[in-house]
Write a protein that holds these residues in place. Structure first.
Motif, PDB file in Angstrom:
ATOM      1  N   ALA A 175      -2.564  -9.366 -17.357  1.00 51.23           N
ATOM      2  CA  ALA A 175      -3.953  -8.802 -17.741  1.00 51.23           C
ATOM      3  C   ALA A 175      -4.610  -7.920 -16.673  1.00 51.23           C
ATOM      4  O   ALA A 175      -5.284  -6.975 -17.219  1.00 51.23           O
ATOM      5  CB  ALA A 175      -4.859 -10.201 -17.753  1.00 51.23           C
ATOM      6  N   GLN A 176      -4.301  -7.955 -15.459  1.00 52.44           N
ATOM      7  CA  GLN A 176      -4.597  -7.135 -14.493  1.00 52.44           C
ATOM      8  C   GLN A 176      -3.500  -6.774 -13.493  1.00 52.44           C
ATOM      9  O   GLN A 176      -2.720  -7.579 -13.211  1.00 52.44           O
ATOM     10  CB  GLN A 176      -5.826  -7.797 -13.857  1.00 52.44           C
ATOM     11  N   VAL A 177      -3.495  -5.381 -13.307  1.00 54.60           N
ATOM     12  CA  VAL A 177      -2.364  -4.880 -12.316  1.00 54.60           C
ATOM     13  C   VAL A 177      -3.236  -3.736 -11.397  1.00 54.60           C
ATOM     14  O   VAL A 177      -4.072  -3.197 -11.584  1.00 54.60           O
ATOM     15  CB  VAL A 177      -1.575  -4.007 -13.235  1.00 54.60           C
ATOM     16  N   ALA A 178      -2.677  -3.974 -10.126  1.00 59.70           N
ATOM     17  CA  ALA A 178      -3.228  -3.077  -9.069  1.00 59.70           C
ATOM     18  C   ALA A 178      -2.043  -2.186  -8.449  1.00 59.70           C
ATOM     19  O   ALA A 178      -0.879  -2.731  -8.171  1.00 59.70           O
ATOM     20  CB  ALA A 178      -3.953  -3.971  -8.098  1.00 59.70           C
ATOM     21  N   PHE A 179      -2.526  -0.940  -8.027  1.00 60.88           N
ATOM     22  CA  PHE A 179      -1.476  -0.125  -7.280  1.00 60.88           C
ATOM     23  C   PHE A 179      -2.165   0.543  -6.255  1.00 60.88           C
ATOM     24  O   PHE A 179      -3.466   0.651  -6.372  1.00 60.88           O
ATOM     25  CB  PHE A 179      -1.219   0.902  -8.314  1.00 60.88           C
ATOM     26  N   GLY A 180      -1.658   1.029  -5.216  1.00 60.33           N
ATOM     27  CA  GLY A 180      -2.101   1.763  -4.117  1.00 60.33           C
ATOM     28  C   GLY A 180      -1.816   1.301  -2.924  1.00 60.33           C
ATOM     29  O   GLY A 180      -0.586   0.862  -2.544  1.00 60.33           O
ATOM     30  N   ASP A 181      -2.468   1.602  -1.758  1.00 61.97           N
ATOM     31  CA  ASP A 181      -2.229   1.672  -0.375  1.00 61.97           C
ATOM     32  C   ASP A 181      -2.647   0.448   0.551  1.00 61.97           C
ATOM     33  O   ASP A 181      -3.156  -0.538  -0.332  1.00 61.97           O
ATOM     34  CB  ASP A 181      -2.461   3.011   0.250  1.00 61.97           C
ATOM     35  N   SER A 182      -2.911   0.435   1.806  1.00 60.34           N
ATOM     36  CA  SER A 182      -3.352  -0.664   2.410  1.00 60.34           C
ATOM     37  C   SER A 182      -4.899  -1.038   2.230  1.00 60.34           C
ATOM     38  O   SER A 182      -5.096  -2.200   2.424  1.00 60.34           O
ATOM     39  CB  SER A 182      -3.313  -0.304   4.001  1.00 60.34           C
ATOM     40  N   GLU A 183      -5.521  -0.225   1.629  1.00 58.01           N
ATOM     41  CA  GLU A 183      -6.975  -0.640   1.279  1.00 58.01           C
ATOM     42  C   GLU A 183      -6.886  -1.701  -0.067  1.00 58.01           C
ATOM     43  O   GLU A 183      -7.541  -2.439  -0.049  1.00 58.01           O
ATOM     44  CB  GLU A 183      -7.900   0.371   0.598  1.00 58.01           C
ATOM     45  N   ALA A 184      -5.822  -1.282  -0.869  1.00 61.34           N
ATOM     46  CA  ALA A 184      -5.838  -2.358  -2.014  1.00 61.34           C
ATOM     47  C   ALA A 184      -4.745  -3.556  -1.375  1.00 61.34           C
ATOM     48  O   ALA A 184      -4.808  -4.554  -2.195  1.00 61.34           O
ATOM     49  CB  ALA A 184      -5.169  -1.662  -3.050  1.00 61.34           C
ATOM     50  N   ALA A 185      -4.023  -3.158  -0.568  1.00 56.03           N
ATOM     51  CA  ALA A 185      -3.051  -4.392  -0.017  1.00 56.03           C
ATOM     52  C   ALA A 185      -3.777  -5.505   0.781  1.00 56.03           C
ATOM     53  O   ALA A 185      -3.262  -6.299   1.200  1.00 56.03           O
ATOM     54  CB  ALA A 185      -1.842  -3.738   0.811  1.00 56.03           C
ATOM     55  N   LYS A 225      -1.935  -8.651 -10.659  1.00 55.62           N
ATOM     56  CA  LYS A 225      -0.562  -8.518 -10.357  1.00 55.62           C
ATOM     57  C   LYS A 225      -0.498  -7.252  -9.406  1.00 55.62           C
ATOM     58  O   LYS A 225      -1.040  -6.268 -10.053  1.00 55.62           O
ATOM     59  CB  LYS A 225       0.297  -8.398 -11.413  1.00 55.62           C
ATOM     60  N   SER A 226      -0.278  -7.291  -8.150  1.00 52.30           N
ATOM     61  CA  SER A 226      -0.289  -6.177  -7.353  1.00 52.30           C
ATOM     62  C   SER A 226       0.823  -5.490  -6.721  1.00 52.30           C
ATOM     63  O   SER A 226       1.809  -6.549  -6.376  1.00 52.30           O
ATOM     64  CB  SER A 226      -1.165  -6.719  -5.913  1.00 52.30           C
ATOM     65  N   TYR A 227       0.743  -4.341  -6.795  1.00 53.24           N
ATOM     66  CA  TYR A 227       2.066  -3.540  -6.356  1.00 53.24           C
ATOM     67  C   TYR A 227       1.482  -2.803  -4.884  1.00 53.24           C
ATOM     68  O   TYR A 227       2.413  -2.071  -4.535  1.00 53.24           O
ATOM     69  CB  TYR A 227       2.594  -2.677  -7.327  1.00 53.24           C
ATOM     70  N   ALA A 228       0.465  -3.092  -4.565  1.00 53.31           N
ATOM     71  CA  ALA A 228      -0.225  -2.347  -3.293  1.00 53.31           C
ATOM     72  C   ALA A 228       0.634  -2.397  -2.054  1.00 53.31           C
ATOM     73  O   ALA A 228       1.152  -3.668  -1.906  1.00 53.31           O
ATOM     74  CB  ALA A 228      -1.505  -2.530  -3.152  1.00 53.31           C
ATOM     75  N   CYS A 229       0.744  -1.610  -1.504  1.00 56.23           N
ATOM     76  CA  CYS A 229       1.511  -1.720  -0.175  1.00 56.23           C
ATOM     77  C   CYS A 229       0.929  -0.650   0.850  1.00 56.23           C
ATOM     78  O   CYS A 229       0.465   0.572   0.585  1.00 56.23           O
ATOM     79  CB  CYS A 229       2.904  -0.948  -0.421  1.00 56.23           C
ATOM     80  N   ALA A 230       0.956  -1.136   2.194  1.00 47.89           N
ATOM     81  CA  ALA A 230       0.613  -0.476   3.266  1.00 47.89           C
ATOM     82  C   ALA A 230       1.407   0.965   3.315  1.00 47.89           C
ATOM     83  O   ALA A 230       2.316   0.905   3.267  1.00 47.89           O
ATOM     84  CB  ALA A 230       0.446  -1.159   4.633  1.00 47.89           C
ATOM     85  N   SER A 231       0.508   2.014   3.719  1.00 46.78           N
ATOM     86  CA  SER A 231       1.189   3.296   3.894  1.00 46.78           C
ATOM     87  C   SER A 231       1.397   4.023   2.701  1.00 46.78           C
ATOM     88  O   SER A 231       2.184   5.193   2.607  1.00 46.78           O
ATOM     89  CB  SER A 231       2.410   3.338   5.002  1.00 46.78           C
ATOM     90  N   ALA A 232       1.213   3.590   1.532  1.00 49.07           N
ATOM     91  CA  ALA A 232       1.577   4.230   0.462  1.00 49.07           C
ATOM     92  C   ALA A 232       0.822   5.431   0.110  1.00 49.07           C
ATOM     93  O   ALA A 232      -0.288   5.431   0.618  1.00 49.07           O
ATOM     94  CB  ALA A 232       1.644   3.107  -0.826  1.00 49.07           C
ATOM     95  N   THR A 233       1.383   6.506  -0.470  1.00 45.50           N
ATOM     96  CA  THR A 233       0.902   7.741  -0.754  1.00 45.50           C
ATOM     97  C   THR A 233       0.755   7.662  -2.373  1.00 45.50           C
ATOM     98  O   THR A 233       0.889   6.897  -3.175  1.00 45.50           O
ATOM     99  CB  THR A 233       1.913   8.950  -0.481  1.00 45.50           C
ATOM    100  N   THR A 234      -0.037   8.945  -2.903  1.00 44.91           N
ATOM    101  CA  THR A 234      -0.162   8.887  -4.242  1.00 44.91           C
ATOM    102  C   THR A 234       1.329   8.983  -4.850  1.00 44.91           C
ATOM    103  O   THR A 234       1.546   8.373  -5.898  1.00 44.91           O
ATOM    104  CB  THR A 234      -0.960  10.245  -4.754  1.00 44.91           C
ATOM    105  N   THR A 235       2.405   9.439  -4.304  1.00 44.89           N
ATOM    106  CA  THR A 235       3.872   9.590  -4.754  1.00 44.89           C
ATOM    107  C   THR A 235       4.186   8.149  -4.747  1.00 44.89           C
ATOM    108  O   THR A 235       4.853   7.861  -5.738  1.00 44.89           O
ATOM    109  CB  THR A 235       4.711  10.564  -3.841  1.00 44.89           C
TER     110      THR A 235
END
Length: 278
Positions: free
Chosen positions: A34-44, A70-80
């Motif tokens: 239902a809800q999914v998240a992507f991104g970097d340390s702010e989202a992590a 459901k979060s895929y966010a990870c510290a240091s992640a870039t847009t790539t």
């Protein structure tokens, strides 16, 4: 006997005709959380214990997990990296027709932001300005990849609201040097000029992120929106007089992962803002 056989065939014919006109079985629910998240340390939620994934420094106190995403966010992640996260979610059928809300927080690590800030507080105003100017050259790529990311999300999740967040300005409007923490026994002091330059750098990144959202809106996708985190955090940064929503530099005895990241109260504030705009 003939009558009996005829009755059997008649019954079979009725059964077959009923099968032919019976409605098809209900299809399986469309894939997608239902809800999914992507991104970097702010989202992590990096820096806020407890971690649910130590490899990504993904905290239980992160705005996506506060919202049960459901979060895929990870510290240091870039847009790539965010694009890779989206591909992983699609392959796992976590992003699909049933998805109703997707959040994206990415871009700051493309600028080498931590290194820029370190240059600012350790090498003075001139070096800070040069580092920020170099970081700004990465902004067009940030815009292009975020556009690609939102497009990929929309293709996989046609029914979702897509919220792309900005970033908080670290410093308030200060007129004199401000202490923002300690590193290996040394006090970290930011000048008014450095604070203004760093805030301007965040403003530039937020403008690019907002323009990506505007592009989708102008193209007719009204379910893509920008979450203005900078305005949300106004008065809550380092050197501001109100309680901080950002950790300062924590370097005793070594640099902590929490340094210059959004604290738990800030994560709750972002979660509330996302919930209001969903």
């Amino acid at each position: 006997m003939v009558k009996r056989i005829g009755a059997v065939f008649a019954a079979l014919g009725l059964t077959f005709s009923m099968l032919a006109i019976a409605p098809p079985a209900l299809a399986a629910p469309p894939p997608g959380a239902a809800q999914v998240a992507f991104g970097d340390s702010e989202a992590a939620g990096t820096g806020n214990l407890l971690y649910v994934d130590r490899s990504c420094l993904r905290s239980r106190v992160s705005y996506p997990l506060i919202l049960k995403a459901k979060s895929y966010a990870c510290a240091s992640a870039t847009t790539t990296d965010a694009l890779t996260q989206i591909g992983t979610a699609v392959a796992a059928q976590q992003l699909g027709h049933a998805t109703r809300l997707v959040t994206v927080t990415a871009g700051v690590n493309d600028l080498g932001w931590q290194q820029v800030l370190q240059t600012c507080y350790s090498q003075g105003d001139a070096a800070c300005q040069a580092a920020l100017a170099q970081a700004a050259t990465a902004l067009p790529g940030v815009g292009a990849r975020l556009t690609q990311a939102v497009g990929a999300i929309r293709q996989a999740a046609p029914n979702a609201t897509i919220l792309v967040t900005g970033y908080p300005r670290l410093f308030g409007q200060i007129s004199k040097p401000c202490t923002v923490g300690w590193l290996e026994g040394t006090k970290i002091v930011v000048t008014a000029n450095q604070a203004a330059m760093a805030n301007a750098g965040v403003n530039g990144l937020n403008t690019v992120i907002s323009s990506v959202v505007t592009g989708f809106t102008l193209a007719g996708d009204s379910k893509v929106d920008f979450v203005d985190v900078a305005s949300l955090f106004s008065g809550r940064g380092l050197c501001d007089t109100r309680p901080r929503w950002i950790y300062g530099v924590i370097g005793v005895p070594v640099l902590s992962n929490a340094s210059l990241h959004v604290n738990a109260v800030g994560q709750l504030a972002i979660a509330a803002a996302v919930w209001r705009q969903r």
